[in-house]
Design a protein around this motif. Structure first.
Motif, short mmCIF file in Angstrom:
data_model
loop_
_atom_site.label_atom_id
_atom_site.label_comp_id
_atom_site.label_asym_id
_atom_site.label_seq_id
_atom_site.Cartn_x
_atom_site.Cartn_y
_atom_site.Cartn_z
N SER A 48 42.34 39.30 43.74
CA SER A 48 42.49 40.76 43.68
C SER A 48 42.83 41.32 45.05
O SER A 48 43.62 42.26 45.18
CB SER A 48 41.20 41.41 43.15
N LYS A 49 42.25 40.73 46.09
CA LYS A 49 42.58 41.12 47.47
C LYS A 49 44.05 40.83 47.76
O LYS A 49 44.76 41.67 48.35
CB LYS A 49 41.70 40.38 48.46
N MET A 50 44.52 39.65 47.36
CA MET A 50 45.93 39.31 47.56
C MET A 50 46.84 40.32 46.88
O MET A 50 47.86 40.76 47.44
CB MET A 50 46.23 37.91 46.99
N LYS A 51 46.48 40.71 45.67
CA LYS A 51 47.27 41.69 44.94
C LYS A 51 47.33 43.01 45.71
O LYS A 51 48.41 43.62 45.84
CB LYS A 51 46.66 41.90 43.55
N LEU A 88 45.75 50.47 46.13
CA LEU A 88 44.41 51.05 46.15
C LEU A 88 43.59 50.56 44.96
O LEU A 88 42.42 50.18 45.10
CB LEU A 88 44.51 52.57 46.14
N ASN A 89 44.20 50.54 43.77
CA ASN A 89 43.49 50.09 42.58
C ASN A 89 43.06 48.63 42.68
O ASN A 89 41.93 48.28 42.33
CB ASN A 89 44.39 50.29 41.35
N ALA A 90 43.96 47.78 43.20
CA ALA A 90 43.63 46.36 43.35
C ALA A 90 42.52 46.16 44.36
O ALA A 90 41.59 45.36 44.14
CB ALA A 90 44.88 45.58 43.78
N TYR A 91 42.59 46.87 45.48
CA TYR A 91 41.53 46.77 46.50
C TYR A 91 40.19 47.26 45.95
O TYR A 91 39.14 46.66 46.23
CB TYR A 91 41.90 47.58 47.74
N LYS A 92 40.20 48.35 45.19
CA LYS A 92 38.95 48.87 44.63
C LYS A 92 38.31 47.86 43.69
O LYS A 92 37.09 47.64 43.72
CB LYS A 92 39.22 50.18 43.88
N ILE A 93 39.13 47.25 42.83
CA ILE A 93 38.61 46.23 41.90
C ILE A 93 38.03 45.06 42.69
O ILE A 93 36.95 44.56 42.38
CB ILE A 93 39.72 45.76 40.95
N ALA A 94 38.77 44.61 43.70
CA ALA A 94 38.30 43.50 44.53
C ALA A 94 36.99 43.85 45.23
O ALA A 94 36.06 43.03 45.29
CB ALA A 94 39.37 43.14 45.57
N TYR A 95 36.90 45.08 45.73
CA TYR A 95 35.71 45.48 46.48
C TYR A 95 34.49 45.59 45.57
O TYR A 95 33.38 45.17 45.95
CB TYR A 95 35.97 46.83 47.18
#
Length: 248
Positions: A128-131, A155-162
């Motif tokens: 998810s971070k890579m995305k 932003l959405n991918a980073y939020k999910i990863a976080y």
């Protein structure tokens, strides 16, 4: 003709990585994904990540150079349609197209082949971070009408990863810290919000330090990676704090 074995693909990928032939690394890891197993081992995953990072870093550096030259030429030239300016702009567009293709290629691979089969925890956070990273790269150089779209995807991918990182990984885990580092850079570079960038970076830094205090630090590679990322977070915090003081 029989496909090469997983061991053969991995060996060739490692060899290609040593020779800095990163397109060949991607080809070998994709062979594993498409023909053998969509669950990559840690070593395979790291090879794929490093290969795409090197490919895109070279293209991003090229784009920045040509973009700067275009701005310099535009400032010098009274004729906005000068031949030199047209040639520079054409070269920038060629690099943009190549960089866009690479970023969209890895995002598609993540969405269709890797994330659906990733285990909960570090593996999901890593992908998810890579995305988020590759959508961030797209947002950095995209034309204005697409910049906001790619920024929202990032932003959405980073939020999910976080969210996944906070619930499944220790605060000192290098993947969680690396995510915080890149997420804060997103807020600074793409969203132009040093305040939000500092909030994300400082939260991750403070959480990790509180865990490290009073413990007997291991000298593992993962621990050394965590220390290196903590230093990068600290450097960014100092830099961005100075920026905010100057703007005030």
């Amino acid at each position: 003709m029989a496909h090469p074995s997983r061991e053969q693909c991995l060996y060739i990928a490692e060899l290609a990585g040593e020779a800095e032939r990163f397109d060949d690394v991607v080809t070998q890891i994709k062979t594993i994904i498409m023909n053998i197993d969509q669950r990559l081992a840690l070593e395979e995953r790291n090879l794929l990540s490093v290969a795409y990072k090197n490919i895109t870093n070279n293209l991003r550096a090229s784009w920045r150079i040509v973009d700067t030259l275009e701005k310099v030429q535009a400032a010098r030239s009274k004729n906005a349609a000068s031949r030199q300016l047209q040639l520079i702009r054409h070269q920038r567009e060629i690099i943009e197209k190549e960089l866009t293709n690479v970023c969209k290629d890895i995002v598609e691979l993540l969405d269709k082949q890797l994330l659906p089969y990733a285990q909960t925890g570090e593996e999901q956070v890593f992908y998810s971070k890579m995305k988020g990273d590759y959508y961030r790269y797209l947002a950095e150089f995209a034309q204005k009408h697409e910049r906001e779209k790619f920024g929202d995807y990032s932003l959405n991918a980073y939020k999910i990863a976080y969210q996944r990182a906070v619930t499944t990984l220790d605060p000192v885990h290098p993947t969680r810290l690396g995510l915080a580092l890149n997420f804060s850079v997103f807020y600074h570079d793409v969203r132009k919000s040093p305040e939000r960038a500092c909030f994300v970076a400082k939260s991750a830094f403070d959480d990790a330090i509180s865990v490290l205090e009073g413990t007997d630090p291991s000298q593992s590679a993962a621990f050394r990676d965590s220390l290196m990322i903590l230093q990068l977070l600290k450097d960014d915090l100092l830099l961005w704090a100075d920026e905010m003081k100057e703007s005030d």
